[in-house]
Design a protein around this motif. Structure first.
Motif, PDB file in Angstrom:
ATOM      1  N   ALA A   4       5.594 -24.466  -9.376  1.00 24.72           N
ATOM      2  CA  ALA A   4       6.258 -23.271  -9.902  1.00 24.72           C
ATOM      3  C   ALA A   4       6.771 -22.395  -8.762  1.00 24.72           C
ATOM      4  CB  ALA A   4       5.290 -22.489 -10.791  1.00 24.72           C
ATOM      5  N   GLN A   5       5.982 -22.272  -7.703  1.00 28.71           N
ATOM      6  CA  GLN A   5       6.421 -21.457  -6.562  1.00 28.71           C
ATOM      7  C   GLN A   5       7.590 -22.107  -5.841  1.00 28.71           C
ATOM      8  OE1 GLN A   5       2.651 -21.192  -4.560  1.00 28.71           O
ATOM      9  NE2 GLN A   5       2.055 -19.317  -5.623  1.00 28.71           N
ATOM     10  N   PHE A   6       7.583 -23.428  -5.772  1.00 26.22           N
ATOM     11  CA  PHE A   6       8.743 -24.101  -5.174  1.00 26.22           C
ATOM     12  C   PHE A   6       9.992 -23.851  -6.015  1.00 26.22           C
ATOM     13  CE2 PHE A   6      11.723 -27.584  -4.627  1.00 26.22           C
ATOM     14  CZ  PHE A   6      11.839 -27.629  -3.242  1.00 26.22           C
ATOM     15  N   HIS A   7       9.864 -23.901  -7.323  1.00 27.11           N
ATOM     16  CA  HIS A   7      10.996 -23.628  -8.205  1.00 27.11           C
ATOM     17  C   HIS A   7      11.517 -22.205  -7.974  1.00 27.11           C
ATOM     18  CE1 HIS A   7      13.535 -23.636 -11.772  1.00 27.11           C
ATOM     19  NE2 HIS A   7      12.960 -22.496 -12.136  1.00 27.11           N
ATOM     20  N   ASP A   8      10.615 -21.236  -7.861  1.00 28.74           N
ATOM     21  CA  ASP A   8      11.027 -19.856  -7.595  1.00 28.74           C
ATOM     22  C   ASP A   8      11.727 -19.747  -6.243  1.00 28.74           C
ATOM     23  OD1 ASP A   8      10.071 -18.871  -9.990  1.00 28.74           O
ATOM     24  OD2 ASP A   8       8.170 -18.159  -9.155  1.00 28.74           O
ATOM     25  N   THR A   9      11.180 -20.423  -5.243  1.00 27.01           N
ATOM     26  CA  THR A   9      11.784 -20.390  -3.913  1.00 27.01           C
ATOM     27  C   THR A   9      13.178 -21.001  -3.931  1.00 27.01           C
ATOM     28  OG1 THR A   9       9.591 -20.552  -2.906  1.00 27.01           O
ATOM     29  CG2 THR A   9      11.469 -21.061  -1.506  1.00 27.01           C
ATOM     30  N   LYS A  10      13.335 -22.090  -4.677  1.00 25.26           N
ATOM     31  CA  LYS A  10      14.638 -22.750  -4.783  1.00 25.26           C
ATOM     32  C   LYS A  10      15.667 -21.838  -5.440  1.00 25.26           C
ATOM     33  CE  LYS A  10      17.106 -26.667  -4.614  1.00 25.26           C
ATOM     34  NZ  LYS A  10      17.393 -27.441  -3.397  1.00 25.26           N
ATOM     35  N   LEU A  11      15.267 -21.071  -6.453  1.00 28.89           N
ATOM     36  CA  LEU A  11      16.176 -20.111  -7.076  1.00 28.89           C
ATOM     37  C   LEU A  11      16.692 -19.108  -6.044  1.00 28.89           C
ATOM     38  CD1 LEU A  11      14.460 -19.202 -10.482  1.00 28.89           C
ATOM     39  CD2 LEU A  11      16.681 -20.311 -10.181  1.00 28.89           C
ATOM     40  N   ILE A  12      15.775 -18.605  -5.230  1.00 32.93           N
ATOM     41  CA  ILE A  12      16.157 -17.606  -4.223  1.00 32.93           C
ATOM     42  C   ILE A  12      17.008 -18.249  -3.133  1.00 32.93           C
ATOM     43  CG2 ILE A  12      15.252 -16.032  -2.472  1.00 32.93           C
ATOM     44  CD1 ILE A  12      12.811 -15.615  -4.311  1.00 32.93           C
ATOM     45  N   TRP A  13      16.643 -19.453  -2.709  1.00 35.19           N
ATOM     46  CA  TRP A  13      17.421 -20.189  -1.703  1.00 35.19           C
ATOM     47  C   TRP A  13      18.868 -20.349  -2.150  1.00 35.19           C
ATOM     48  CZ3 TRP A  13      16.949 -22.510   3.105  1.00 35.19           C
ATOM     49  CH2 TRP A  13      17.791 -23.575   3.395  1.00 35.19           C
TER      50      TRP A  13
END
Length: 215
Positions: A4-13
């Motif tokens: 889930a945190q990777f998904h959030d990071t990808k959104l911001i990236w």
């Protein structure tokens, strides 16, 4: 980092990247940082004919002093020379300590060199495109700004840095600046989609906060 945190990071990236197509501009600025990929990207864009002159801008900071003891811009220049960029097309601005100074001091240096600028190729770390764009639009509104960075996916960028938490912290910190700096007069405002802001808040609550600035 959880899925889930990777998904959030990808959104911001993805949000941080402007999605511009590089094209010929009057000049380029390589924004100083810990990331030598900026100079690598500048060299490739020069060879592709996208600009006739580049300013490498950046002094020292607590996060880059050990890696680039002579200053960010100086090491960028050395790297670009090693990749075949002619010395005569490189200008070095070695005093800037933040993105606003990168833009302002580079503008002065280009003017002193007699370079007329109506379009600017702004080369940065991948997650810094939007903030550098917003800063440049505030400080140099009359030029057309085209953003560029090393074409890496998030997973590959994390591998290149070698510190997963640091990368997430930096992405979160840059998003805070995108949101807050317009209120301080440092940048133009950017629309932040709700899902991106929600991802930011979740990551801050999870402790990815070492690069936040006190406001």
């Amino acid at each position: 980092m959880t899925n889930a945190q990777f998904h959030d990071t990808k959104l911001i990236w993805n949000y941080h990247q402007m999605g511009h197509t590089p094209r010929h501009c009057s000049a380029a600025i390589g924004l100083g940082s810990h990331d030598l990929g900026v100079a690598t990207t500048a060299a490739g864009l020069y060879r592709a004919g996208h600009f006739p002159v580049v300013v490498f801008s950046g002094g020292n900071s607590p996060t880059t002093r050990a890696r680039f003891p002579c200053g960010e811009a100086v090491h960028y220049r050395e790297h670009a020379l090693s990749l075949g960029v002619p010395d005569e097309v490189i200008l070095v601005e070695s005093k800037a300590a933040n993105t606003g100074q990168n833009i302002a001091f580079s503008r002065e240096l280009l003017a002193d060199a007699g370079v007329t600028v109506d379009s600017l190729l702004l080369i940065s770390k991948p997650y810094m495109e939007r903030r550098s764009y917003a800063t440049c639009r505030k400080l140099w509104p009359e030029v057309e700004v085209v953003c560029a960075s090393e074409p890496l996916e998030l997973e590959d960028y994390i591998k290149s840095i070698g510190d997963e938490k640091l990368v997430v912290d930096m992405l979160v910190g840059d998003l805070q600046r995108v949101v807050e700096y317009p209120k301080l007069g440092f940048a133009v405002e950017q629309v932040v989609p709700g899902d991106v802001y929600d991802a930011y808040e979740r990551l801050v609550c999870a402790g990815f906060d070492s690069r936040l600035v006190a406001l």
